[in-house]
Design an enzyme around this catalytic site. Structure first.
Site, mmCIF file in Angstrom:
data_model
loop_
_atom_site.group_PDB
_atom_site.id
_atom_site.type_symbol
_atom_site.label_atom_id
_atom_site.label_comp_id
_atom_site.label_asym_id
_atom_site.label_seq_id
_atom_site.Cartn_x
_atom_site.Cartn_y
_atom_site.Cartn_z
ATOM 1 N N SER A 188 0.800 -1.237 0.000
ATOM 2 C CA SER A 188 0.000 0.000 0.000
ATOM 3 C C SER A 188 0.824 1.274 0.000
ATOM 4 C CB SER A 188 -0.913 0.030 1.215
ATOM 5 O OG SER A 188 -2.097 -0.632 0.920
ATOM 6 N N LYS A 209 0.415 3.440 -2.902
ATOM 7 C CA LYS A 209 -0.717 4.373 -3.036
ATOM 8 C C LYS A 209 -0.267 5.818 -2.853
ATOM 9 C CE LYS A 209 -3.882 0.952 -0.984
ATOM 10 N NZ LYS A 209 -4.487 0.536 0.290
ATOM 11 N N TYR A 256 -3.285 -2.099 -10.535
ATOM 12 C CA TYR A 256 -3.214 -1.978 -9.073
ATOM 13 C C TYR A 256 -2.400 -3.129 -8.459
ATOM 14 C CZ TYR A 256 -4.664 -1.985 -4.194
ATOM 15 O OH TYR A 256 -4.652 -2.016 -2.825
ATOM 16 N N TYR A 259 -4.795 3.883 8.031
ATOM 17 C CA TYR A 259 -6.135 3.296 8.108
ATOM 18 C C TYR A 259 -6.806 3.569 9.456
ATOM 19 C CZ TYR A 259 -3.459 0.822 4.596
ATOM 20 O OH TYR A 259 -2.628 0.525 3.570
ATOM 21 N N VAL A 287 1.093 -3.732 3.716
ATOM 22 C CA VAL A 287 1.052 -5.065 4.342
ATOM 23 C C VAL A 287 2.306 -5.895 4.075
ATOM 24 C CG1 VAL A 287 -1.469 -5.260 4.551
ATOM 25 C CG2 VAL A 287 -0.338 -6.092 2.475
HETATM 26 N N1 GLN Z 1 -2.103 -5.222 -2.147
HETATM 27 C C1 GLN Z 1 -2.762 -5.067 -0.901
HETATM 28 C C2 GLN Z 1 -4.259 -5.132 -1.097
HETATM 29 O O1 GLN Z 1 -4.713 -4.660 -2.072
HETATM 30 C C3 GLN Z 1 -2.362 -3.762 -0.277
HETATM 31 C C4 GLN Z 1 -2.964 -3.540 1.077
HETATM 32 C C5 GLN Z 1 -2.058 -2.880 2.080
HETATM 33 O O2 GLN Z 1 -0.834 -2.866 1.944
HETATM 34 N N2 GLN Z 1 -2.643 -2.388 3.132
HETATM 35 O O3 GLN Z 1 -4.998 -5.653 -0.300
#
Ligand code: GLN
Length: 309
Positions: free
Chosen positions: A68, A71, A193, A245, A263
């Protein structure tokens, strides 16, 4: 204490010692099966000051899955498009729900709460995809430019693992599409993505790549102004309020820096006008943030006396 007199290397060494009791308390992400195979005792940390000094410890040079944290870079990229109003399609409020939650999308008519939850990131990816024949390549190139490392590339094993288990992201994209908030074909958006999340990076590269957020939009690695100072300020505000989050409040309380987690176990944080810091440790807490990483950052701001507060 002035910044120059801080013994960053000594502090990183103390942190490495002091986080040891926290290993084994979290758990690697396993909903993307290949991430569960990464040794849980990995730990790296890197600090980059805006005057160009760099300090690191442990596995700071080792590659891991950006997840993530990508992002943040897609948001930076889209904000660099001068003619694009993303805020009619994505909100700027903390979600208070898990990063991959569907619940708010229903009553908020397909508009995600912010660009850092999966739904919001899918819209940002859609924007890049609708403007580019090879969006995946464009995202990778942007990250390579900012990190100054051409070796950062998509890990195909991770991308495949994400693709094969991406049911929730597919649900998010489909739900938003039903409200008219995904414009490209859904399989294309998902593929871009999944690939951006499967980019590899290291703590050193991350600390370098977020320098524009500490330097009023300027990247010394790209040798150019990436964002305006105003956009950099705005992104830092979004990181502080939405970057971790539904754990964002307690992270701000403990650490006091704008930050983004993934993650894969990475967290990157910014102290505007001073430094950037990245940490990696794969075991996560129940919110999907690196447990040892958050602890290390809390120790870092406590020991240095540096935070935005
Ligand atoms: N690739 C992960 C997902 O789409 C990314 C989520 C994350 O790092 N919080 O669920």
């Amino acid at each position: 204490m002035s910044n120059e007199s801080i013994d960053y290397q000594g502090i990183l060494e103390e942190i490495l010692e002091e986080v040891q009791p926290f290993f084994g308390k979290g758990k690697n992400a396993d909903y993307i099966p290949v991430l569960a195979e990464v040794p849980g005792d990995k730990f790296g940390m890197a600090v980059r000051t805006i005057d160009g000094r760099e300090f690191s410890i442990g596995d700071a040079k080792e590659s891991f899955s950006i997840q993530s944290i990508s992002k943040l870079f897609t948001l930076m990229q889209v904000l660099g498009f001068s003619d694009c109003d993303i805020w009619s399609r994505v909100g700027r409020e903390p979600s208070g729900t898990a990063f991959n939650s569907l619940v708010q999308l229903e009553y908020e008519k397909g508009i995600p709460r912010n660009p850092f939850i999966n739904a919001g990131a899918l819209v940002i990816t859609d924007i890049i995809n609708s403007r580019s024949a090879d969006a995946s390549r464009r995202i990778d190139d942007y990250y390579r430019l900012l990190s100054g490392n051409p070796q950062n590339r998509v890990d195909e094993v991770v991308a495949t693992s994400e693709r094969n288990h991406g049911f929730r992201n597919a649900a998010l994209a489909n739900l938003m599409c039903s409200f008219g908030n995904i414009h490209s074909p859904i399989p294309e958006v998902l593929e871009v993505y999944f690939r951006q999340c499967a980019l590899t990076t290291s703590c050193i590269d991350l600390a370098r790549a977020v320098l524009p957020l500490a330097c009023a939009g300027y990247s010394s690695f790209a040798g150019q102004q990436i964002l305006s100072a105003r956009e950099a300020k705005r992104i830092n505000a979004l990181l502080l309020t939405c970057g971790l989050y539904d754990a964002v409040g307690s992270f701000a309380y403990r650490v006091g820096l704008p930050a983004k987690s993934g993650v894969g176990g990475g967290i990157v944080a910014v102290l505007p006008q001073h430094l950037t810091v990245a940490v990696w440790s794969p075991e996560l807490d129940r919110y999907g943030n690196s447990l040892v990483g958050a602890q290390a950052l809390e120790l870092f701001t406590t020991k240095t006396g540096l935070s935005i507060f």
